[in-house]
Scaffold this motif. Structure first.
Motif, PDB file in Angstrom:
ATOM      1  N   MET A 151       0.840  -1.195   0.000  1.00 35.76           N
ATOM      2  CA  MET A 151       0.000   0.000   0.000  1.00 35.76           C
ATOM      3  C   MET A 151       0.875   1.244   0.000  1.00 35.76           C
ATOM      4  O   MET A 151       1.710   1.427   0.890  1.00 35.76           O
ATOM      5  N   ASP A 152       0.678   2.090  -0.999  1.00 32.02           N
ATOM      6  CA  ASP A 152       1.477   3.311  -1.093  1.00 32.02           C
ATOM      7  C   ASP A 152       1.267   4.223   0.115  1.00 32.02           C
ATOM      8  O   ASP A 152       2.155   4.992   0.491  1.00 32.02           O
ATOM      9  N   SER A 153       0.081   4.149   0.719  1.00 36.81           N
ATOM     10  CA  SER A 153      -0.217   5.009   1.867  1.00 36.81           C
ATOM     11  C   SER A 153       0.747   4.753   3.023  1.00 36.81           C
ATOM     12  O   SER A 153       1.082   5.678   3.770  1.00 36.81           O
ATOM     13  N   THR A 154       1.192   3.512   3.186  1.00 38.32           N
ATOM     14  CA  THR A 154       2.129   3.225   4.268  1.00 38.32           C
ATOM     15  C   THR A 154       3.514   3.788   3.959  1.00 38.32           C
ATOM     16  O   THR A 154       4.232   4.223   4.864  1.00 38.32           O
ATOM     17  N   ASN A 156       3.961   6.517   2.152  1.00 39.63           N
ATOM     18  CA  ASN A 156       3.790   7.949   2.387  1.00 39.63           C
ATOM     19  C   ASN A 156       3.898   8.279   3.873  1.00 39.63           C
ATOM     20  O   ASN A 156       4.479   9.302   4.255  1.00 39.63           O
ATOM     21  N   TYR A 157       3.323   7.420   4.695  1.00 39.44           N
ATOM     22  CA  TYR A 157       3.383   7.665   6.141  1.00 39.44           C
ATOM     23  C   TYR A 157       4.834   7.598   6.621  1.00 39.44           C
ATOM     24  O   TYR A 157       5.272   8.447   7.410  1.00 39.44           O
ATOM     25  N   GLY A 160       6.490  10.733   5.618  1.00 40.56           N
ATOM     26  CA  GLY A 160       5.877  11.972   6.081  1.00 40.56           C
ATOM     27  C   GLY A 160       5.337  12.833   4.963  1.00 40.56           C
ATOM     28  O   GLY A 160       5.484  14.065   4.984  1.00 40.56           O
ATOM     29  N   ARG A 161       4.693  12.215   3.988  1.00 36.71           N
ATOM     30  CA  ARG A 161       4.202  12.966   2.835  1.00 36.71           C
ATOM     31  C   ARG A 161       2.857  12.399   2.388  1.00 36.71           C
ATOM     32  O   ARG A 161       2.392  11.379   2.909  1.00 36.71           O
ATOM     33  N   SER A 162       2.240  13.047   1.414  1.00 39.15           N
ATOM     34  CA  SER A 162       1.018  12.546   0.774  1.00 39.15           C
ATOM     35  C   SER A 162       1.162  12.788  -0.720  1.00 39.15           C
ATOM     36  O   SER A 162       1.215  13.937  -1.164  1.00 39.15           O
ATOM     37  N   ASN A 178       7.072   0.049   5.607  1.00 49.23           N
ATOM     38  CA  ASN A 178       7.225  -0.290   4.189  1.00 49.23           C
ATOM     39  C   ASN A 178       6.488  -1.598   3.923  1.00 49.23           C
ATOM     40  O   ASN A 178       7.030  -2.692   4.076  1.00 49.23           O
ATOM     41  N   SER A 179       5.233  -1.473   3.509  1.00 42.33           N
ATOM     42  CA  SER A 179       4.404  -2.664   3.303  1.00 42.33           C
ATOM     43  C   SER A 179       4.693  -3.349   1.977  1.00 42.33           C
ATOM     44  O   SER A 179       4.040  -4.335   1.638  1.00 42.33           O
ATOM     45  N   TYR A 180       5.685  -2.855   1.235  1.00 43.40           N
ATOM     46  CA  TYR A 180       6.160  -3.585   0.055  1.00 43.40           C
ATOM     47  C   TYR A 180       7.159  -4.658   0.474  1.00 43.40           C
ATOM     48  O   TYR A 180       7.252  -5.707  -0.158  1.00 43.40           O
TER      49      TYR A 180
END
Length: 250
Positions: A151-154, A156-157, A160-162, A178-180
């Motif tokens: 998930m890209d959202s993780t 980004n977290y 510290g960005r969006s 890093n959920s990758y």
């Protein structure tokens, strides 16, 4: 995000009377909003965590991420960061520890903190409320199959960005978020989810989807087929490129 952070009294006198926390804000955004509402130096609210005595679950280990519930909070008399943060956590506990959420988490073989973590991912990833329960199902399907969430959202977290721009280099960062590269859920929620995201996390829509991408507003495509997903991603990239060209032309 076009959401009013502060409101004033009916007579238009200067000074805020309440603080609005939108769904999906991260703790860092909440801290900054409290600092602004109370006219405090930047960083004051974050520093106040040590003495706030927040009623967080043990799994949180003192980190209120996910438990700063999005709502409108009156500042009241003599407001302090500790009072506001405590009100947010109390509201989260009121929402999350009730029978519906607890039973829903148990039904999905989760504890409540894990359900809040999934809800935070759903809040960050879904394009709108109607996609939330399907996005939650993708999370569950990947967990059940032993797949990384990716998930890209993780990412980004962690950074510290969006942004929608996640590079191959980004997916190699050394971070527990890093959920990758890391299996399972991130160690904490990645935002503060609202009611709809929480409902989605405990009541995911039945389906076999493993992938999804929002090609354009109102067009989120879910699939279990990787080749189809790649085609959807290619279309998403084309749509973005066309939009960028139009922006340059205007």
């Amino acid at each position: 995000m076009a959401v009013p952070l502060l409101t004033t009294d009916d007579e238009g006198e200067p000074g805020p009377t309440s603080l609005v926390i939108p769904e999906g804000w991260r703790a860092t955004q909440v801290y900054a909003a409290v600092d602004k509402a109370l006219a405090l130096p930047a960083g004051t609210t974050r520093k106040s965590l040590a003495k706030a005595d927040l009623k967080l679950p043990n799994d949180a280990e003192g980190n209120p991420e996910g438990y700063l519930f999005p709502a409108t909070y009156p500042l009241g008399e003599a407001p302090t960061p500790e009072k506001l943060l405590a009100a947010m956590v109390d509201k989260a506990n009121e929402k999350f520890t009730g029978a519906p959420v607890a039973a829903g988490a148990q039904r999905n073989a989760l504890n409540v903190y894990q359900a809040v973590t999934i809800a935070s991912i759903v809040q960050a990833e879904a394009a709108g409320q109607r996609d939330m329960a399907k996005a939650a199902r993708v999370v569950f399907n990947r967990l059940e199959r032993g797949m990384p969430l990716q998930m890209d959202s993780t990412i980004n977290y962690a950074l510290g960005r969006s942004t929608l721009n996640t590079t191959a280099k980004d997916t190699r960062i050394d971070s527990p978020y890093n959920s990758y590269q890391r299996m399972g859920l991130p160690p904490t929620p990645i935002a503060n989810p609202g009611d709809e995201a929480m409902r989605a996390a405990i009541n995911p829509t039945p389906g076999d989807w493993l992938y999804f991408v929002t090609v354009k507003p109102g067009d989120t495509r879910f699939t279990a087929d990787y080749a189809e997903h790649q085609r959807n991603v290619a279309e998403f990239n084309r749509v973005r490129q066309d939009a960028a060209k139009e922006d340059l032309a205007t």
